[in-house]
Write an enzyme that holds these catalytic residues in place. Structure first.
Site, short mmCIF file in Angstrom:
data_model
loop_
_atom_site.label_atom_id
_atom_site.label_comp_id
_atom_site.label_asym_id
_atom_site.label_seq_id
_atom_site.Cartn_x
_atom_site.Cartn_y
_atom_site.Cartn_z
N VAL A 1 29.80 -21.32 13.40
CA VAL A 1 31.05 -22.05 13.61
C VAL A 1 32.16 -21.22 13.00
CG1 VAL A 1 32.28 -24.21 13.14
CG2 VAL A 1 29.77 -24.22 13.31
N GLU B 1 17.42 -22.30 -13.47
CA GLU B 1 16.19 -22.18 -12.66
C GLU B 1 15.92 -20.71 -12.31
OE1 GLU B 1 16.38 -25.12 -9.40
OE2 GLU B 1 15.06 -26.31 -10.68
N ALA C 1 20.94 -31.73 -3.20
CA ALA C 1 20.14 -31.96 -2.00
C ALA C 1 19.80 -33.45 -1.90
CB ALA C 1 18.87 -31.13 -2.09
N ASP D 1 27.34 -30.85 0.51
CA ASP D 1 28.25 -30.16 -0.42
C ASP D 1 29.69 -30.12 0.06
OD1 ASP D 1 25.99 -29.74 -1.89
OD2 ASP D 1 26.01 -27.55 -1.79
#
Ligand code: FAD
Ligand code: NAD
Length: 396
Positions: free
Chosen positions: A82, A170, A313, A297
């Site tokens: 897009v 993480e 998420a 988001d």
């Protein structure tokens, strides 16, 4: 609207793919034309990306073919990028064409927020997609190879991770796990490898349970991570980072995990945004355009204290469910549902068999938390692809 309404979904991330899957389940034959647009022909499990980035797992394990998730008789899939949203014309411009819609779902995900810090955009790497993590993994290995050719350049073995939010934490857990294998492969003394996690706030994981933060830092320090807390990155150059106090840290690898913002196309399209994200209505619609829904988001949902929920998420998946429900309600002229986020908990990995988490009123750490992380991951796979996907992609 006498003809069949056209629904276009932009982005097959958590919010977009769940919207598409729900629509294909619930819509009757010829009730709507649904088109899903994504720049790749796969959905990626962003919550796994810290592993392939560090090289402790393969990128293939963090991706799922979109055509394995959708029913092509019910949802048209368009693999394209897009480039522009034109809300007044009800059109979306793709790199190779134009789509018209009656209803639009924007689920294009976030982009790294660099807060205008000089050099970060140009010189730091980001953990955002399969392509970006493949690059990071290759880059890390290349630093070891370069060091072997130029042994006086110890900075090649220095890694700076900017931001000790969940992504940074993480990732360093995985990177620390990967270092021994890399040192063995490249005949490098592990003592020469330095990993700095630099955080501007007075604590790592700002806002998270302090006892679990202390546990996480202890685990990670024992794995060889050096934290610099309360130390903002001020500038990034090809050679390293300048931090508060005017210290320059020379490093071969700089990874920016300092936060995210919404997709730049939303600003360009004239939406009112806060750092590229749209504060959505209770039905997940744009306050400016009733036929446009925003999930994940790119959206902002406020909590009861009037503060935005962190973009996760978990919230994107829940939004996908409600977004599909409300699209169907619009088409059938029935009552839409108010979106209410149900926080099922937060679990963050610290590398192999180590994690921290808060689930309900329970604090989890160590292997128990790591097992919970696997359960959360598998639950998501089940939501989008049922038992077959859990068997194919679940990391037991
Ligand atoms: P995304 O999942 O980002 O997907 C956006 C999609 O849009 C992608 O498929 C992308 O290819 C596509 N796209 C983007 N631009 C275009 C374009 N121009 N044209 C066409 N397609 C486009 N959250 C949790 O709740 N739990 C976790 O454990 C967790 N772990 C994380 C670990 C890491 C390393 C990271 C980086 C994030 C983690 N998060 C976690 C946050 C979570 O991944 C995001 O909040 C979530 O992915 C947002 O989903 P989304 O639907 O908005 O978009
Ligand atoms: P974040 O915004 O949560 O954290 C960014 C960190 O960078 C913050 O601690 C911030 O203080 C720090 N920072 C900002 N500017 C800085 C500077 N100049 N110098 C040093 N540090 C600086 O971003 P994230 O960690 O990428 O997470 C993004 C979203 O994804 C969050 O909502 C997070 O909850 C979610 N997420 C969740 C998980 C999980 O649940 N396991 C894992 C990863 C991400």
């Amino acid at each position: 609207m006498s003809r069949i309404p056209r629904i276009v979904i932009l982005g097959a991330g958590y919010g977009g793919i769940v919207t598409a899957i729900r629509l294909q389940k619930e819509l009757n034959y010829n009730e709507a034309d649904v088109t899903l647009v994504n720049k790749h022909d796969y959905h990626y499990i962003t919550t796994h990306l810290h592993m392939p980035a560090a090289g402790t797992d393969k990128p293939e394990n963090a991706r799922v073919d979109i055509l394995k998730l959708i029913d092509e008789f019910k949802v048209d899939f368009v693999k394209s990028t897009v480039t522009q949203i034109r809300p007044h014309e009800k059109k979306v411009i793709l790199e190779d064409g134009t789509l018209s819609y009656d209803y639009l779902v924007v689920g294009l995900g976030g982009e790294p927020e660099t807060f205008g810090i000089p050099g970060l955009k140009e010189h730091a790497l980001n953990i955002r997609s399969i392509n970006s993590v493949r690059f990071i993994r290759e880059h890390i290995e290349y630093q070891f190879a370069k060091y072997k050719r130029e042994p006086d350049r110890k900075d090649y073995l220095t890694f700076v991770i900017g931001g000790a939010g969940f992504t940074g934490i993480e990732f360093i857990g995985e990177l620390a796990d990967r270092i021994p294998a890399l040192c063995k492969e490249f005949d490098v003394d592990p003592e020469l490898v330095k990993i700095y996690n630099i955080e501007a706030a007075p604590t790592a994981l700002p806002g998270f349970d302090p006892e679990l933060v202390a546990y996480a830092m202890d685990v990670l320090e024992k794995k060889g991570i050096t934290f610099k807390i309360g130390t903002a990155i001020k500038e990034c150059t090809p050679e390293g980072v300048l931090v508060a106090g005017d210290e320059f840290i020379k490093a071969g690898t700089i990874i920016w995990t300092g936060g995210i913002r919404g997709n730049h196309m939303l600003d360009e399209a004239g939406f009112e945004t806060m750092r590229g994200r749209i504060k959505v209505s209770e039905f997940l619609r744009s306050p400016q355009f009733d036929n446009i829904y925003i999930v994940g988001d790119c959206s902002i949902v406020m909590n009861d204290e009037g503060r935005p929920f962190p973009p996760t998420a978990q919230i994107a998946t829940q939004q996908g469910e409600v977004c599909a429900y409300n699209l169907i309600a619009s088409i059938r002229n029935t009552e839409p549902k108010t979106f209410k986020f149900t926080n099922k908990g937060v679990v963050a990995s610290l590398g192999k068999r180590q994690a921290i988490g808060v689930v309900g009123s329970r604090k989890l750490k160590g292997n128990t938390a790591a097992m919970m992380k696997k359960i959360v991951d598998m639950r998501y796979l089940y939501i989008i692809g049922g038992i077959p996907l859990v068997i194919r992609k679940g990391r037991f």
